[in-house]
Motif scaffolding. Structure first.
Motif, mmCIF file in Angstrom:
data_model
loop_
_atom_site.group_PDB
_atom_site.id
_atom_site.type_symbol
_atom_site.label_atom_id
_atom_site.label_comp_id
_atom_site.label_asym_id
_atom_site.label_seq_id
_atom_site.Cartn_x
_atom_site.Cartn_y
_atom_site.Cartn_z
ATOM 1 N N TYR A 1 -38.931 -23.592 44.670
ATOM 2 C CA TYR A 1 -38.434 -22.638 45.743
ATOM 3 C C TYR A 1 -37.298 -23.245 46.669
ATOM 4 N N ILE A 2 -36.188 -22.633 46.713
ATOM 5 C CA ILE A 2 -35.089 -22.740 47.437
ATOM 6 C C ILE A 2 -34.764 -22.137 48.604
ATOM 7 N N ALA A 3 -34.592 -23.111 49.588
ATOM 8 C CA ALA A 3 -34.556 -22.077 51.089
ATOM 9 C C ALA A 3 -33.083 -21.834 51.060
ATOM 10 N N ASP A 4 -32.649 -20.623 51.777
ATOM 11 C CA ASP A 4 -31.441 -20.435 51.992
ATOM 12 C C ASP A 4 -31.087 -20.017 53.409
ATOM 13 N N MET A 5 -30.194 -20.764 54.075
ATOM 14 C CA MET A 5 -30.155 -20.212 55.690
ATOM 15 C C MET A 5 -29.166 -19.121 55.813
ATOM 16 N N PHE B 1 -26.332 -13.512 46.033
ATOM 17 C CA PHE B 1 -26.182 -13.135 47.336
ATOM 18 C C PHE B 1 -24.834 -13.650 47.598
ATOM 19 N N GLU B 2 -24.082 -12.876 48.327
ATOM 20 C CA GLU B 2 -22.849 -12.975 48.886
ATOM 21 C C GLU B 2 -22.967 -14.047 49.960
ATOM 22 N N GLY B 3 -22.146 -15.099 49.818
ATOM 23 C CA GLY B 3 -22.268 -16.065 51.150
ATOM 24 C C GLY B 3 -23.511 -17.112 51.143
ATOM 25 N N ALA B 4 -24.112 -17.082 50.096
ATOM 26 C CA ALA B 4 -25.620 -17.709 49.876
ATOM 27 C C ALA B 4 -25.331 -19.148 50.258
ATOM 28 N N MET B 5 -26.238 -19.958 50.795
ATOM 29 C CA MET B 5 -26.236 -21.466 51.493
ATOM 30 C C MET B 5 -27.521 -22.147 51.112
ATOM 31 N N PRO B 6 -27.757 -22.438 49.885
ATOM 32 C CA PRO B 6 -29.249 -23.015 49.693
ATOM 33 C C PRO B 6 -29.234 -24.509 50.183
ATOM 34 N N GLY C 1 -22.978 -21.848 47.136
ATOM 35 C CA GLY C 1 -24.080 -20.983 46.608
ATOM 36 C C GLY C 1 -24.708 -21.092 45.423
ATOM 37 N N GLU C 2 -24.681 -22.112 44.830
ATOM 38 C CA GLU C 2 -25.158 -22.296 43.445
ATOM 39 C C GLU C 2 -26.190 -23.356 43.323
ATOM 40 N N VAL D 1 -19.477 -32.901 39.617
ATOM 41 C CA VAL D 1 -19.839 -31.555 39.602
ATOM 42 C C VAL D 1 -19.012 -30.643 39.879
ATOM 43 N N SER D 2 -18.979 -29.122 39.636
ATOM 44 C CA SER D 2 -18.002 -28.242 39.875
ATOM 45 C C SER D 2 -18.506 -27.509 41.033
ATOM 46 N N CYS D 3 -19.656 -27.799 41.444
ATOM 47 C CA CYS D 3 -19.886 -26.664 42.678
ATOM 48 C C CYS D 3 -19.821 -27.811 44.127
ATOM 49 N N TYR D 4 -19.882 -26.973 45.233
ATOM 50 C CA TYR D 4 -19.517 -27.664 46.394
ATOM 51 C C TYR D 4 -20.828 -27.867 47.229
ATOM 52 N N GLY D 5 -21.080 -29.270 47.809
ATOM 53 C CA GLY D 5 -22.046 -29.163 48.829
ATOM 54 C C GLY D 5 -23.417 -29.752 48.039
#
Length: 397
Positions: free
Chosen positions: A261-265, A243-248, A223-224, A198-202
């Protein structure tokens, strides 16, 4: 009586008989004839609409109710495979490298099981017969027998931050967060079958569509979101959250399967996504540090843990809005968890407080606050209702 009068009488009687016969039919003239005779036709019963049949992922158990993916999760509806398991709460302590085992009747820790380095989640297997402890830094999975509570021989699996299972039970899907991979493995032997870079992180959390043909994955550190074809084991969609800095974090599908639904801290809320179209989602603010999502046993509500403020928000699926917010006395850091088999208690780990919370789902009252090891994370309440497990701390269908 004259012959003409006889003929008139016969014709009149024939007309009356014809009207009576017509009244036996189903047309409007017959209905009027019946009403004239002092009777009414039987009311026609409306045709019952047939429930749309879902063509699911090949090999997947049939969808019980197309309007409710959680139809098998009703209170105490335990499958034969888990019916005799003792009721326990298994808490992975990421900093202590242990699993605390809680008796939910006494709210006491009855055992502490040593496991590998940095256990993140306790995950029920697809067939629900094994609990897998994800030792992320230890690069292993520790199996626990839910009948005896005893740990078995560890299995080598690299970077198992989280673990899911395809709806047909064929593959386990390792969320290899640091490796930046989705690794499909044999659901029983854990032998690697296919690695999807995957090209995204985490990459960390996921949930499946109603038909099981795709799943949505959250990428915490970039944040993807990803959309993955289950059968082809391929990424078919990717997008950056607006959203800048999103952390789903946690992901849950709605009962009707139409929304994710995706929680975002960091966005302090949950994103609402059309999974089929995979268009840009909208944000619903819930509370600071939104983290875990758990559906009630009647499929009417979802419990949302807000780790940054020590609260739980309640979302009503039918009303499509937040209806309540529960506050933990003395605060806390509610994180991941699950709902008891009878649906009466919500169990959540207190990530930064070395504790676990038991909350009454009818009143929001805290029933217990239990000390455990350091860094409690993805606890599993077990057993739970359902026919099979899709992984994480307990997603059942």
């Amino acid at each position: 009586m004259h012959r003409n009068q006889n003929r008139t009488l016969i014709v009149s009687l024939a007309l009356v008989a014809a009207a009576a016969l017509a009244g036996c039919g189903g047309d409007s003239k017959g209905s009027r004839a019946n009403e004239a005779l002092g009777t009414k036709p039987a009311a026609r019963q409306p045709a019952q609409p047939e429930k749309k049949k879902i063509q699911g992922l090949p090999g997947m158990p049939p969808v019980l109710d197309p309007t409710d993916v959680y139809a098998a999760d009703r209170p105490d509806q335990l499958a034969p495979a888990v019916r005799d398991f003792p009721s326990r709460v298994y808490v992975p302590n990421t900093n202590s490298n242990t699993v605390s085992v809680i008796d939910p009747k006494t709210y006491e820790v009855i055992e502490t099981i040593p496991v590998g380095a940095q256990p993140q989640h306790v995950v029920p297997s697809w067939d629900m017969k094994t609990l897998w402890v994800n030792n992320d830094k230890g690069n292993t999975l520790t199996p626990i027998d839910p009948m005896t509570g005893k740990a078995g021989k560890t299995v080598d699996v690299h970077d198992p931050y989280n673990l899911y299972f395809t709806p047909n039970g064929k593959y386990a899907i390792v969320m290899a967060s640091l490796d930046r991979e989705l690794v499909f493995r044999d659901a029983h032997t854990m032998k690697r079958a296919k690695t999807v870079p995957v090209s995204c992180y985490g990459v960390n959390h996921a949930d499946f569509s109603l038909d099981g043909k795709y799943f949505i994955v959250s990428c915490e550190f970039s944040g993807e979101l990803l959309k993955v074809d289950t059968e082809k084991m391929e990424i078919v969609g990717q997008q950056k959250l607006p959203f800048e800095g999103a952390m789903p974090q946690d992901v849950k599908v709605s009962p009707d399967g139409k929304r994710f639904y995706i929680a975002d801290m960091m966005a302090d809320g949950m994103w609402v996504l059309d999974g089929d179209k995979f268009t840009q989602p909208t944000l619903l603010p819930t509370g600071k540090g939104t983290h875990g999502l758990y559906v009630s046993r009647d499929s009417r509500e979802m419990y949302i843990s807000n780790r940054g403020e020590g609260t739980i928000s309640i979302f009503d699926f039918t009303q499509n809005k937040l209806t309540k917010k529960w506050y933990l006395p003395d605060g806390g850091s509610p994180d991941m968890g699950g709902v008891s088999a009878d649906g009466k208690v919500l169990w959540l780990s207190g990530r930064y407080n070395s504790e676990v919370y038991a909350i009454d789902t009818r009143t929001g009252v805290q029933l217990a606050r239990i000390k455990v090891g350091s860094g409690p994370h993805g606890l599993a309440v077990y057993p739970q209702p359902g026919r099979y497990s899709l992984g994480h701390t307990g997603i059942f269908r």
